[in-house]
Design a protein around this motif. Structure first.
Motif, mmCIF file in Angstrom:
data_model
loop_
_atom_site.group_PDB
_atom_site.id
_atom_site.type_symbol
_atom_site.label_atom_id
_atom_site.label_comp_id
_atom_site.label_asym_id
_atom_site.label_seq_id
_atom_site.Cartn_x
_atom_site.Cartn_y
_atom_site.Cartn_z
ATOM 1 N N GLY A 103 14.152 1.679 -3.943
ATOM 2 C CA GLY A 103 15.064 2.065 -5.420
ATOM 3 C C GLY A 103 15.015 1.705 -6.807
ATOM 4 N N VAL A 104 14.602 0.875 -7.181
ATOM 5 C CA VAL A 104 13.850 0.441 -8.389
ATOM 6 C C VAL A 104 13.287 0.682 -8.492
ATOM 7 C CG1 VAL A 104 13.558 -1.337 -9.933
ATOM 8 C CG2 VAL A 104 14.650 -1.375 -8.640
ATOM 9 N N ILE A 105 11.886 0.890 -7.895
ATOM 10 C CA ILE A 105 10.655 1.618 -7.758
ATOM 11 C C ILE A 105 10.567 3.353 -8.575
ATOM 12 C CG2 ILE A 105 8.578 1.483 -7.048
ATOM 13 C CD1 ILE A 105 8.621 -1.122 -7.678
ATOM 14 N N VAL A 106 11.705 3.761 -7.137
ATOM 15 C CA VAL A 106 11.653 5.483 -6.860
ATOM 16 C C VAL A 106 12.331 5.540 -8.687
ATOM 17 C CG1 VAL A 106 13.278 7.126 -6.503
ATOM 18 C CG2 VAL A 106 11.831 5.789 -4.983
ATOM 19 N N VAL A 107 13.057 4.761 -9.011
ATOM 20 C CA VAL A 107 14.234 4.830 -10.374
ATOM 21 C C VAL A 107 13.708 4.688 -11.479
ATOM 22 C CG1 VAL A 107 15.862 4.264 -11.570
ATOM 23 C CG2 VAL A 107 16.391 4.776 -9.561
ATOM 24 N N LYS A 108 12.094 3.668 -11.788
ATOM 25 C CA LYS A 108 11.380 3.446 -12.801
ATOM 26 C C LYS A 108 10.360 4.892 -12.692
ATOM 27 C CE LYS A 108 9.603 1.630 -15.325
ATOM 28 N NZ LYS A 108 9.880 0.335 -17.104
ATOM 29 N N MET A 109 10.142 4.749 -11.889
ATOM 30 C CA MET A 109 9.024 5.931 -12.144
ATOM 31 C C MET A 109 9.342 7.527 -12.067
ATOM 32 S SD MET A 109 6.151 4.860 -10.739
ATOM 33 C CE MET A 109 5.027 6.376 -11.009
ATOM 34 N N ILE A 110 10.664 7.997 -11.873
ATOM 35 C CA ILE A 110 10.900 8.971 -12.400
ATOM 36 C C ILE A 110 11.453 8.508 -13.905
ATOM 37 C CG2 ILE A 110 13.844 9.814 -12.341
ATOM 38 C CD1 ILE A 110 14.702 8.812 -10.072
ATOM 39 N N GLU A 111 11.370 7.361 -14.747
ATOM 40 C CA GLU A 111 11.682 6.883 -16.058
ATOM 41 C C GLU A 111 9.954 7.510 -16.407
ATOM 42 O OE1 GLU A 111 11.032 3.014 -17.534
ATOM 43 O OE2 GLU A 111 13.473 3.079 -16.868
ATOM 44 N N ILE A 112 9.068 7.247 -15.848
ATOM 45 C CA ILE A 112 7.786 7.246 -15.943
ATOM 46 C C ILE A 112 7.619 8.745 -16.449
ATOM 47 C CG2 ILE A 112 5.663 7.356 -16.155
ATOM 48 C CD1 ILE A 112 5.947 4.092 -14.735
ATOM 49 N N GLY A 113 8.180 9.275 -15.486
ATOM 50 C CA GLY A 113 8.127 10.793 -15.580
ATOM 51 C C GLY A 113 8.348 11.952 -16.473
ATOM 52 N N LEU A 114 9.108 11.002 -16.848
ATOM 53 C CA LEU A 114 10.057 11.356 -17.925
ATOM 54 C C LEU A 114 9.257 12.267 -19.776
ATOM 55 C CD1 LEU A 114 14.064 10.368 -17.990
ATOM 56 C CD2 LEU A 114 13.465 12.885 -17.487
ATOM 57 N N LEU A 115 8.508 10.726 -19.836
ATOM 58 C CA LEU A 115 7.229 10.913 -20.905
ATOM 59 C C LEU A 115 6.130 11.783 -20.245
ATOM 60 C CD1 LEU A 115 8.190 7.059 -21.159
ATOM 61 C CD2 LEU A 115 9.214 8.878 -22.484
ATOM 62 N N GLU A 165 0.558 -1.134 0.066
ATOM 63 C CA GLU A 165 0.245 0.438 0.439
ATOM 64 C C GLU A 165 0.909 1.189 -0.289
ATOM 65 O OE1 GLU A 165 0.131 -2.677 2.303
ATOM 66 O OE2 GLU A 165 -2.172 -3.177 1.424
ATOM 67 N N LEU A 166 2.007 0.939 0.677
ATOM 68 C CA LEU A 166 2.819 2.548 0.404
ATOM 69 C C LEU A 166 3.698 2.356 -0.646
ATOM 70 C CD1 LEU A 166 3.659 4.696 2.539
ATOM 71 C CD2 LEU A 166 5.790 2.829 3.481
ATOM 72 N N VAL A 167 3.484 1.486 -1.375
ATOM 73 C CA VAL A 167 4.093 1.293 -2.270
ATOM 74 C C VAL A 167 3.629 2.450 -3.382
ATOM 75 C CG1 VAL A 167 5.713 0.376 -4.034
ATOM 76 C CG2 VAL A 167 6.761 -0.255 -2.158
ATOM 77 N N ILE A 168 2.520 1.572 -3.037
ATOM 78 C CA ILE A 168 1.836 2.299 -4.436
ATOM 79 C C ILE A 168 1.355 3.680 -4.301
ATOM 80 C CG2 ILE A 168 -1.052 2.207 -5.188
ATOM 81 C CD1 ILE A 168 -0.330 -1.067 -4.871
ATOM 82 N N ALA A 169 1.144 4.399 -2.879
ATOM 83 C CA ALA A 169 1.223 5.188 -2.557
ATOM 84 C C ALA A 169 2.471 6.388 -3.133
ATOM 85 C CB ALA A 169 0.987 6.007 -1.416
ATOM 86 N N LEU A 170 3.343 6.185 -2.924
ATOM 87 C CA LEU A 170 4.376 6.463 -3.771
ATOM 88 C C LEU A 170 4.732 6.740 -5.205
ATOM 89 C CD1 LEU A 170 7.249 7.194 -3.554
ATOM 90 C CD2 LEU A 170 8.201 5.039 -3.885
ATOM 91 N N ALA A 171 3.934 5.510 -5.236
ATOM 92 C CA ALA A 171 4.053 5.089 -7.227
ATOM 93 C C ALA A 171 2.786 6.532 -7.183
ATOM 94 C CB ALA A 171 3.973 3.868 -7.987
ATOM 95 N N VAL A 172 1.840 7.234 -6.831
ATOM 96 C CA VAL A 172 0.623 7.988 -7.082
ATOM 97 C C VAL A 172 1.698 9.590 -7.502
ATOM 98 C CG1 VAL A 172 -1.486 8.628 -6.656
ATOM 99 C CG2 VAL A 172 -1.244 6.074 -7.101
ATOM 100 N N ILE A 173 1.716 9.713 -5.735
ATOM 101 C CA ILE A 173 2.461 10.357 -5.945
ATOM 102 C C ILE A 173 3.596 11.300 -6.542
ATOM 103 C CG2 ILE A 173 3.855 11.849 -4.172
ATOM 104 C CD1 ILE A 173 2.168 10.702 -1.712
ATOM 105 N N TYR A 174 4.425 9.727 -7.175
ATOM 106 C CA TYR A 174 5.634 10.193 -8.246
ATOM 107 C C TYR A 174 4.528 10.590 -9.819
ATOM 108 C CZ TYR A 174 9.551 10.083 -6.022
ATOM 109 O OH TYR A 174 11.272 10.144 -5.306
#
Length: 436
Positions: A366-378, A322-331
């Motif tokens: 770290g993988v989730i965070v960097v992956k969300m950074i990648e998505i933010g580039l698009l 749940e916390l990771v999903i919340a992080l992904a949504v915020i990112y």
């Protein structure tokens, strides 16, 4: 006004400044400095500012950044990467959307040499987009492929984002780099399946290129390509086997790239000078960003924000998923408006205590965070890679067309993120096999 309120007001002020296009380093550093003065005093604030740059710049872990950047700059400027697209085109020509698939894998190879998503999009865009448009490829497919595949530079080692994340979270940079390899290849594979599927259903998107290719042709084209895979495998393999630290591997990679360039007669004095200057400029800008983020961490710690968030997560009884999903949504939301690296540097000091409170594996995070950074580039309206591609194509392709093409890749990202969140082994299996 209590310290906690000041801390959250500081985060809000930074968001406002970033939305107003104030340089990230200045936004993070100035608000944090003022915040520390308010929470403590001027003497404490300026003592931190006086000692922090030296402490930060002398960090051994962060010395990997200029080494990786130098390796990528030398590889690019000596032409080591220029033959990648020609080789990929020859080998993948028979697939539906073969040029787009070739572009995708060329970007993966370039990303492994440069570690930079922006550099990957710019370089591959100049090579591939004119070629695809010449053969009648749909404009949204051609430009969207370059913008999306360029983001592989954030995941495939060597990755600058993982080095910075490892410094802030005190995690092994080597293990983080290895953790990004399978997700990076998974992303490239998912993109390929989507491209081939679309071009099979709608062949008008990518007219077949009439090209007779023999096995002899395939072998010949590999003659000019082999140094780059060897270079990348050497860097990744030395880290994986525990032979070299990321910094040592980056230095060896830069040295080998230089030796290959000299052997091929391409590493002139001017090329070496430009490579060093490029690496210095990028390193300087990254270090200013990260110093501002470290100052923000100190400010939030003094204000009591990390302790408050850790207690809040504990009281809410959230699970790690749940916390990771919340992080992904915020990112995802922040990535629509703010620079992706700025989002990471802004949010890590806030979210890290919550993950530590739940004892979540920080390599996986770290993988989730960097992956969300990648998505933010698009993601629109501020998808940095989309604007890089727009700069490459000029007026030939409207910005809306590029965002339309990127949309298909964002659908792929949804399924990739689902797999990474619910299957930690995709990120953690390779690091678990590393030799210490």
């Amino acid at each position: 006004m209590d310290s906690l309120t000041i801390g959250f007001m500081g985060v809000g002020a930074i968001l406002v400044l970033l939305a107003a296009r104030v340089p990230i380093a200045f936004a993070l550093g100035s608000v944090s400095l003022v915040g520390i003065i308010i929470v403590r005093n001027e003497r404490a604030a300026f003592a931190m500012v006086g000692s922090l740059p030296h402490e930060f710049a002398s960090s051994w872990e962060l010395s990997a950044i200029p080494m990786f950047l130098l390796m990528g700059a030398i590889a690019y400027k000596t032409g080591l990467t220029s033959s990648l697209y020609a080789a990929a085109r020859v080998w993948l020509n028979g697939l539906p959307g073969g040029l787009a698939v070739a572009t995708n894998f060329t970007a993966a190879g370039f990303a492994a040499a440069s570690g930079s998503s922006v550099a990957t999009s710019a370089a591959v865009g100049r090579l591939a987009i004119p070629e695809m448009l010449k053969y009648g490829y749909d404009k949204s497919l051609a430009t969207g492929t370059v913008a999306a595949s360029g983001t592989l530079g954030a995941l495939i080692p060597p990755s600058i984002a993982f080095v910075i994340y490892g410094f802030f979270t005190e995690q092994s940079v080597g293990r983080l780099l290895m953790a990004g390899l399978i997700p990076g290849l998974l992303t490239a594979g998912a993109y390929t399946i989507m491209i081939v599927g679309r071009c099979t259903i709608w062949p008008e998107l990518a007219p077949r290129v009439q090209m007779t290719v023999t096995w002899r042709d395939r072998m010949i084209v590999l003659r000019d390509v082999w140094p780059l895979p060897l270079l990348v495998l050497g860097v990744i393999g030395s880290i994986y086997a525990g032979i070299a630290t990321p910094t040592e591997a980056g230095a060896l990679g830069a040295l080998f790239a230089l030796v290959i360039g000299l052997a091929q007669g391409r590493a002139t004095f001017e090329v070496i000078k430009e490579s060093v200057m490029d690496a210095l400029r990028t390193t300087s800008s990254l270090f200013f960003l990260a110093i501002g983020a470290v100052l923000l961490t100190r400010f939030l710690a003094l204000a009591g924000v990390p302790t408050y968030i850790a207690n809040l997560v504990s009281d809410m009884n959230l699970g790690e998923i749940e916390l990771v999903i919340a992080l992904a949504v915020i990112y995802l939301i922040l990535g629509m408006f703010l620079d992706p690296l700025g989002v990471m540097l802004l949010t890590l000091p806030v979210f890290l205590p919550a993950f530590e409170a739940l004892d979540v594996n920080l390599i996986w995070i770290g993988v989730i965070v960097v992956k969300m950074i990648e998505i933010g580039l698009l993601t629109p309206p501020v998808g940095l890679n989309v604007y890089i591609v727009k700069n490459v194509v000029g007026d030939a392709v409207p910005l809306a067309t590029i965002f339309k093409g990127v949309g298909w890749f964002l659908v792929c990202e949804f399924f990739i993120m689902w797999a990474l969140i619910y299957n930690q082994g995709l990120s953690l299996w390779l690091p678990s096999l590393m030799m210490d």
